[in-house]
Design a protein around this motif. Structure first.
Motif, PDB file in Angstrom:
ATOM      1  N   GLU A 181     -47.652 -45.868 -15.064  1.00 30.55           N
ATOM      2  CA  GLU A 181     -46.363 -46.571 -15.007  1.00 30.55           C
ATOM      3  C   GLU A 181     -46.498 -47.964 -15.620  1.00 30.55           C
ATOM      4  N   ARG A 194     -39.871 -44.390 -12.853  1.00 32.49           N
ATOM      5  CA  ARG A 194     -40.223 -43.856 -11.536  1.00 32.49           C
ATOM      6  C   ARG A 194     -38.967 -43.386 -10.811  1.00 32.49           C
ATOM      7  N   LEU A 220     -42.948 -39.852 -12.183  1.00 30.74           N
ATOM      8  CA  LEU A 220     -42.353 -40.598 -13.286  1.00 30.74           C
ATOM      9  C   LEU A 220     -41.741 -39.596 -14.254  1.00 30.74           C
TER      10      LEU A 220
END
Length: 261
Positions: free
Chosen positions: A197, A206, A212
């Motif tokens: 991320e 997310r 994600l």
């Protein structure tokens, strides 16, 4: 006891030369020949970019990689990150015409750099160092990277399988691994979801503590009900995938804003 060493004290290192410019590859080949008495090596291959180099590494065992940084298709730092996942990790020495990368390397004290034009004496010093240092950690290479990775690397049966980041629809944490899902299949990444991320904030969003999604793969959102209580919640619909991914209540406000729904 004398600390003087000769070429006879060393086994020749198997070297892979990687540079997108043919003259640069040829110069390194010639320089390796010039320093053969003090630092014996044997060139097992030459490649024009990181992808070509990884293909060659499937066929050859390599001790040392001399690689340029700025190259098309896959740059040298990304190559080093993928190589770091091999069962037997070669040492990497970067070559570059750009001082900015050398300064960064010296700050991190991670790897050796050769500024172009490469000199024979400096190359010999770097190879001597390569014989005794450990490869840099992935985190250090990530800090040095001139750009985000273009591929994820998966170690399958002792070889590196490259998966274009653009082909991944979602990343989901499951036990010790992260599942990367493309339209064709699932892959297991030995990386953390938090790190991914952080590395790809513009590509992935997310939607849950363990998931994600690829922003450009979102086809839409919908309300769905699951469980015995029939409670409604939001799900993400991805292009080319039948599976619907639930959005947590905590993440929904950020997801709604990011997707403009």
């Amino acid at each position: 006891m004398s600390d003087t060493f000769s070429a006879a004290d060393f086994e020749p290192l198997a070297v892979l030369v990687v540079d997108d410019e043919a003259p640069a590859r040829e110069r390194l080949r010639d320089l390796l020949g010039d320093i053969a008495e003090s630092q014996p090596t044997r060139i097992v291959g030459m490649a024009a970019n990181g992808v070509e180099a990884l293909a060659l590494l499937e066929r050859e065992t390599v001790d040392l990689i001399l690689t340029d940084i700025r190259m098309p298709v896959m740059d040298g730092v990304e190559l080093a990150r993928h190589v770091g996942r091999l069962p037997r990790v070669p040492t990497v020495i970067f070559t570059t015409a750009y001082d900015e990368y050398a300064v960064r390397a010296f700050e991190l004290a991670a790897v050796d750099y050769l500024l172009k034009p490469v000199r024979a004496m400096r190359l010999a010093e770097a190879i001597a160092k390569a014989r005794r240092v450990r490869p840099p950690a992935d985190e250090i290479l990530r800090q040095m990277a001139p750009a985000n990775r273009s591929h994820f690397s998966i170690n399958e049966r002792g070889r590196i399988l490259l998966v274009p980041v653009a082909d991944v629809l979602y990343l989901k944490a499951e036990q010790k691994y992260v599942v990367a899902r493309s339209r064709q299949r699932e892959y297991l990444l030995d990386e953390s979801l938090v790190q991914l991320e952080d590395e790809f904030p513009d590509l992935f969003l997310r939607i849950h503590r363990n998931c994600l999604i690829a922003r450009n793969a979102v086809k839409g959102v919908a309300r769905a009900t699951t469980g015995l209580d029939g409670e409604a919640h939001w799900v993400i619909i991805l292009d080319g995938l039948a599976e619907q991914l639930p959005v947590s209540r905590r993440q929904w406000p950020a997801v709604k804003e990011a997707l403009g729904v």
